[in-house]
Write an enzyme that holds these catalytic residues in place. Structure first.
Site, PDB file in Angstrom:
ATOM      1  N   ARG A 271       9.890  -0.294  72.883  1.00 16.17           N
ATOM      2  CA  ARG A 271       8.641   0.139  72.258  1.00 16.17           C
ATOM      3  C   ARG A 271       8.311  -0.771  71.080  1.00 16.17           C
ATOM      4  O   ARG A 271       9.174  -1.089  70.270  1.00 16.17           O
ATOM      5  CB  ARG A 271       8.747   1.593  71.789  1.00 16.17           C
ATOM      6  CG  ARG A 271       8.929   2.556  72.959  1.00 16.17           C
ATOM      7  CD  ARG A 271       8.948   4.001  72.533  1.00 16.17           C
ATOM      8  NE  ARG A 271       9.273   4.855  73.673  1.00 16.17           N
ATOM      9  CZ  ARG A 271       9.464   6.174  73.603  1.00 16.17           C
ATOM     10  NH1 ARG A 271       9.345   6.786  72.436  1.00 16.17           N
ATOM     11  NH2 ARG A 271       9.763   6.869  74.676  1.00 16.17           N
ATOM     12  N   ARG A 286      14.526   4.261  64.598  1.00 17.46           N
ATOM     13  CA  ARG A 286      13.294   3.754  65.215  1.00 17.46           C
ATOM     14  C   ARG A 286      13.470   2.277  65.543  1.00 17.46           C
ATOM     15  O   ARG A 286      13.306   1.411  64.696  1.00 17.46           O
ATOM     16  CB  ARG A 286      12.111   3.961  64.263  1.00 17.46           C
ATOM     17  CG  ARG A 286      10.735   3.898  64.929  1.00 17.46           C
ATOM     18  CD  ARG A 286       9.636   4.162  63.920  1.00 17.46           C
ATOM     19  NE  ARG A 286       9.748   5.483  63.343  1.00 17.46           N
ATOM     20  CZ  ARG A 286       9.233   6.593  63.886  1.00 17.46           C
ATOM     21  NH1 ARG A 286       8.578   6.509  65.019  1.00 17.46           N
ATOM     22  NH2 ARG A 286       9.366   7.760  63.298  1.00 17.46           N
ATOM     23  N   GLU A 358      13.969  14.382  65.386  1.00 13.62           N
ATOM     24  CA  GLU A 358      13.745  14.524  66.828  1.00 13.62           C
ATOM     25  C   GLU A 358      14.773  13.728  67.627  1.00 13.62           C
ATOM     26  O   GLU A 358      15.051  12.568  67.333  1.00 13.62           O
ATOM     27  CB  GLU A 358      12.343  14.029  67.179  1.00 13.62           C
ATOM     28  CG  GLU A 358      12.034  14.074  68.671  1.00 13.62           C
ATOM     29  CD  GLU A 358      10.905  13.151  69.086  1.00 13.62           C
ATOM     30  OE1 GLU A 358      10.891  12.747  70.263  1.00 13.62           O
ATOM     31  OE2 GLU A 358      10.065  12.803  68.239  1.00 13.62           O
ATOM     32  N   SER A 361      12.140  15.194  73.512  1.00 13.52           N
ATOM     33  CA  SER A 361      10.851  15.851  73.754  1.00 13.52           C
ATOM     34  C   SER A 361      10.788  16.217  75.224  1.00 13.52           C
ATOM     35  O   SER A 361      11.080  15.367  76.082  1.00 13.52           O
ATOM     36  CB  SER A 361       9.678  14.926  73.415  1.00 13.52           C
ATOM     37  OG  SER A 361       9.464  14.850  72.030  1.00 13.52           O
ATOM     38  N   ARG A 400      19.957   8.023  69.214  1.00 15.40           N
ATOM     39  CA  ARG A 400      19.875   9.071  68.195  1.00 15.40           C
ATOM     40  C   ARG A 400      21.048  10.044  68.297  1.00 15.40           C
ATOM     41  O   ARG A 400      21.478  10.624  67.287  1.00 15.40           O
ATOM     42  CB  ARG A 400      18.533   9.799  68.290  1.00 15.40           C
ATOM     43  CG  ARG A 400      17.368   8.889  67.911  1.00 15.40           C
ATOM     44  CD  ARG A 400      16.088   9.640  67.633  1.00 15.40           C
ATOM     45  NE  ARG A 400      15.025   8.716  67.237  1.00 15.40           N
ATOM     46  CZ  ARG A 400      13.849   9.079  66.733  1.00 15.40           C
ATOM     47  NH1 ARG A 400      13.584  10.372  66.568  1.00 15.40           N
ATOM     48  NH2 ARG A 400      12.954   8.181  66.381  1.00 15.40           N
TER      49      ARG A 400
END
Length: 436
Positions: A271, A286, A358, A361, A400
């Site tokens: 990303r 990130r 987070e 999801s 994560r």
């Protein structure tokens, strides 16, 4: 992607759904474009019909030796041919304008999604597990990893730039162990089928799951120099295995008996983080490249709500077995993703940051992606087909999860205990320590 007939028949409900996302009414613009498209098609059909009739009349006039009429009809046919080309272009432009608009409209939220503007309006569904207590000030994961000599951001920056990391030795093995553990859990206990998909995909695949065209800037496009590329074909690095896994049913008609289809994969994900300037600049939270175990389900409309809850429970089980405290949040209308009808976020407790972050999801998309993919199924005993419903979720983000293990299992001397569930994957390593 939307059914134009449904928007035309439910314009008020469509605009109300957009209003719940904080967006303005759009049905008048959509229907006006659709009217233009319809009018162009009607004119094109009328011209084609007259062109066919006039061509037939030319033959009849020639038989009757009515040369003047035959020449007049030929002139009319020539004019209609020019008009036909102009109307074809008009129809093509009308269709393109409508498709462009429809492709950039987000999915409508379900009625059960809480109203809100941003992440501050998300609703806590439940809190699970006990936060660990320490007799010392817990460190953040990058402090732990760097002190152990196993996490190297400086070398990664030399290789690739910012937002990359080199993990080494037992830390790299721990990251691999997390991925293997998750895949084993989801395949052996939760009934998912493991897939090893391509991580380079074509435009159509990215359009199908709605990464394109709206989020082009967030993607990595592969530029192939000195290679004769296929005409009109780009290749993209996947931002998530959701893309290839969901596209497995692209342009398919499935038998209802095979649904639900449940697949999982552990892949690198890429990303650009185009909107993340200044956020999480240190550490692994990130990154441009990270590993994630993805869950994807393909279901009937009647199954999708229950499948969403099931998928969430599968992702939660990962954290329960790792002994990590977490909470489940229902995202509000202003924070949910573009393709989602409803999303649950799982946020893991990070003692080094003293906050939840987070880690997964899980989203139900209804038939939003299926319409873009043209993915259908045939109900038992029926002739007509229906669009499938698609769901996707992180099961979970491996990087994560590594961050969470480092911070939750850290010791005062800087070492890190290996969670019991991961020990079978670690070749006898039970603790990460700095090499003497």
């Amino acid at each position: 992607m939307y059914d134009l007939k449904w928007i035309r028949e439910n314009a008020e409900a469509f605009d109300e759904g957009r209003a719940r996302r904080g967006l303005g009414a759009l049905s008048p613009e959509i229907l006006a474009l659709d009217d233009t498209r319809r009018a162009a098609i009607a004119k094109l059909q009328a011209v084609q019909e007259r062109r066919n009739a006039a061509s037939k009349e030319v033959g009849e006039a020639m038989k009757a030796k009515d040369i003047a009429r035959a020449e007049a009809l030929k002139a009319e046919v020539a004019t209609l041919k020019v008009n036909f080309s102009e109307l074809e272009l008009e129809e093509k432009n009308a269709i393109a304008a409508l498709e462009t608009l429809l492709l950039e409209i987000p999915n409508l939220p379900l009625d059960t999604v809480p109203l809100g503007k941003d992440e501050n309006d998300n609703v806590e569904l439940r809190v699970v597990g006990e936060k660990p207590t320490f007799g010392f000030k817990p460190k953040e994961h990058f402090e732990i990893g760097e002190a152990l000599g196993l996490m190297d951001f400086e070398t990664a920056a030399k290789l690739s730039g910012a937002r990359f990391v080199v993990n080494k030795g037992p830390l790299a093995r721990l990251e691999r162990a997390l991925s293997q553990f998750m895949l084993d859990l989801h395949t052996e206990t939760h009934g998912y089928t493991e897939v090893n998909p391509p991580i380079l995909v074509r435009d159509e695949a990215m359009f199908g799951t709605a990464q394109l065209p709206k989020f082009r800037e967030d993607q990595f496009l592969v530029i192939r120099e000195n290679v004769e590329a296929e005409v009109g074909q780009n290749l993209w690095l996947i931002p998530t295995a959701e893309v290839p896994l969901t596209n497995l049913v692209r342009e398919s008609i499935l038998d209802e008996a095979v649904l639900p289809i449940r697949v999982t994969a552990s892949t690198p994900c890429f990303r650009a983080e185009a909107g993340a300037a200044g956020r999480d600049t240190r550490g692994m939270i990130r990154q441009h490249q990270f590993t994630k175990v993805e869950l994807v389900s393909i279901t009937t409309p009647e199954q999708s709500e229950a499948e969403h809850e099931r998928m969430l429970s599968c992702a939660e089980e990962v954290l329960k077995r790792l002994g990590l405290a977490y909470r489940v949040m229902t995202l509000c209308t202003g924070d949910m993703g573009f393709a989602s009808q409803k999303t649950y976020d799982i946020e893991v407790w990070l003692p080094g940051q003293d906050r939840y972050r987070e880690i997964s999801s899980c989203s139900v998309c209804g038939d939003f992606q299926a319409r873009r993919l043209n993915a259908r199924y045939r109900p038992a005993g029926a002739k007509a087909t229906r669009f499938v419903h698609t769901l996707n979720g992180s099961g979970v983000a491996v990087g994560r999860a590594l961050v969470a293990v480092l911070e939750n299992y850290q010791e005062e001397d800087g070492s890190v205990r290996v969670p019991d569930v991961l020990k079978p994957y670690m070749g006898g390593v039970t603790r990460l320590s700095r090499a003497s």
